[in-house]
Scaffold this active site. Structure first.
Site, PDB file in Angstrom:
ATOM      1  N   THR A  44       1.082  -1.345   0.239  1.00 22.85           N
ATOM      2  CA  THR A  44       0.732   0.026  -0.126  1.00 22.85           C
ATOM      3  C   THR A  44       0.726   1.279   0.443  1.00 22.85           C
ATOM      4  OG1 THR A  44      -1.752  -1.262   1.092  1.00 22.85           O
ATOM      5  CG2 THR A  44      -1.918   0.803   1.418  1.00 22.85           C
ATOM      6  N   THR A  45       1.834   1.391   1.132  1.00 22.99           N
ATOM      7  CA  THR A  45       2.518   2.077   1.051  1.00 22.99           C
ATOM      8  C   THR A  45       3.502   2.659  -0.172  1.00 22.99           C
ATOM      9  OG1 THR A  45       2.713   1.650   3.010  1.00 22.99           O
ATOM     10  CG2 THR A  45       4.659   3.778   2.321  1.00 22.99           C
ATOM     11  N   TYR A 107     -12.654  -4.349  -3.073  1.00 25.17           N
ATOM     12  CA  TYR A 107     -13.386  -3.956  -3.970  1.00 25.17           C
ATOM     13  C   TYR A 107     -14.753  -4.733  -4.482  1.00 25.17           C
ATOM     14  CZ  TYR A 107     -16.997  -1.147  -7.155  1.00 25.17           C
ATOM     15  OH  TYR A 107     -17.525  -0.955  -7.677  1.00 25.17           O
ATOM     16  N   TYR A 133      -2.443 -10.157   4.226  1.00 22.58           N
ATOM     17  CA  TYR A 133      -1.975  -8.808   4.613  1.00 22.58           C
ATOM     18  C   TYR A 133      -3.488  -8.416   5.054  1.00 22.58           C
ATOM     19  CZ  TYR A 133      -1.267  -3.646   3.744  1.00 22.58           C
ATOM     20  OH  TYR A 133      -1.735  -2.566   4.348  1.00 22.58           O
ATOM     21  N   ARG A 138      -9.013   0.129   4.418  1.00 24.09           N
ATOM     22  CA  ARG A 138      -8.641   0.098   3.190  1.00 24.09           C
ATOM     23  C   ARG A 138      -9.324  -0.662   2.181  1.00 24.09           C
ATOM     24  NH1 ARG A 138      -4.228   4.414   2.550  1.00 24.09           N
ATOM     25  NH2 ARG A 138      -4.504   3.756   0.481  1.00 24.09           N
ATOM     26  N   LYS A 161       0.004 -10.030   8.508  1.00 19.99           N
ATOM     27  CA  LYS A 161      -0.336  -8.720   8.681  1.00 19.99           C
ATOM     28  C   LYS A 161      -1.260  -8.230   9.455  1.00 19.99           C
ATOM     29  CE  LYS A 161       1.151  -4.086   6.678  1.00 19.99           C
ATOM     30  NZ  LYS A 161       1.735  -2.762   5.505  1.00 19.99           N
ATOM     31  N   ILE A 203       5.011  -4.428  10.530  1.00 18.14           N
ATOM     32  CA  ILE A 203       5.449  -3.348   9.337  1.00 18.14           C
ATOM     33  C   ILE A 203       5.490  -2.534   9.103  1.00 18.14           C
ATOM     34  CG2 ILE A 203       4.504  -4.197   6.040  1.00 18.14           C
ATOM     35  CD1 ILE A 203       4.286  -6.783   7.631  1.00 18.14           C
TER      36      ILE A 203
END
Length: 291
Positions: A44-45, A107, A133, A138, A161, A203
């Protein structure tokens, strides 16, 4: 098993949005120097949502080459298409990634059975250690602990995560998974408490600007030095909060620019940090002695 601070690495960009490969080398070297346990590339980052397929793999390959085996590389290879996630994971493995990080499909909101079948299919298809994850804030998709328990016996699924920030859920996971299955925090503000519950590390977004401090925080937690760990966490808390005043990675990329590490490049629909937050983020960096 990776133990300690795993950076969720940004993808540096030029003002026009092109990947800044020179700056990427610079930030990778920063983590090699300051004790980061592993590098997470294109999560994501790292703006996985706006890199195209070839760029995604190119960034992973570039990080692997720069790291050159000195610490593990965790490649972000999740997708909301199982077929695409399998292909990304296979290609990351072939490029030399040590682990893959697989976000829950976003989504399309699969059921818990759909999540189980999705992750099982990837694990069956690609022989690489895989970290699940879960970040429902998000993705709009929350993988329940019961689904994780169905997956933990697969030899290729080695950790999760858990980025909900829910410490009760973290405790439940840690108490009910095998000892060789790693639970990592994906929430800097609560990470030390998850580690003290028996988690294996964090993380981290904050590690992009404070790699040495986050490595030390995780070390203290893993060694059970509770008072020292909580004292360092208190010092870092301004970063943990102000780096999320807008959607990640907007604030952390601006903070890294302020520190002289990268340019201001970020891809639409994300934009450079709004002026109203500049002083908040700048003050957090000052409080932690980073500028």
């Amino acid at each position: 098993m990776i133990r300690g601070s795993i950076v969720a690495l940004v993808t540096p960009m030029h003002a026009n949005g092109d990947v800044d490969w020179e700056a990427l080398d610079k930030v990778v070297d920063l983590h090699l120097k300051h004790g980061t346990a592993a590098i997470g590339a294109v999560g994501t980052t790292g703006e996985s949502a706006t890199l195209d397929y070839d760029e995604h793999l190119d960034v992973i390959k570039h990080v692997i080459k720069r790291v050159d085996g000195r610490i593990p590389v965790v490649a972000g290879t999740g997708a909301n298409s199982t077929h695409e996630a399998i292909e990304l994971t296979r290609r990351a493995k072939n490029a030399g990634a040590d682990y893959s990080l697989l976000v829950t499909p976003y989504y399309n909101k699969p059921s818990q059975e759909g999540l189980y079948q999705h992750f099982k299919a990837i694990a069956d298809a690609v022989d690489i250690p895989q970290i699940l994850y879960n970040v429902p804030s998000r993705t709009g998709c929350d993988m329940k602990p019961e689904t994780v328990y169905r997956l933990v016996d697969h030899p290729n699924i080695v950790g999760i995560k858990e980025a909900t920030g829910d410490l009760e859920r973290a405790r439940q996971l840690i108490e009910n998974v095998p000892a060789d299955f790693a639970v990592y925090s994906g929430d800097d503000a609560t990470a030390i408490e998850l580690i003290l519950l028996g988690g294996q590390g964090n993380i981290s977004v904050t590690a992009n600007v404070a790699p040495a401090e986050m490595a030390e925080l995780c070390r203290l937690g893993l060694e059970g030095q509770v008072e020292a760990a909580r004292a360092l966490q208190h010092k870092l808390m301004p970063l943990h909060t102000k780096l999320f005043v807008e959607a990640n990675p907007i604030p952390v990329k601006w903070a890294m620019h302020e520190m002289g590490l990268i340019g201001l490049g970020i891809r639409l629909p994300l934009t450079v940090l709004a002026d109203e937050y500049h002083e908040d983020v700048r003050n957090a960096l000052r409080q932690c002695g980073l500028i």
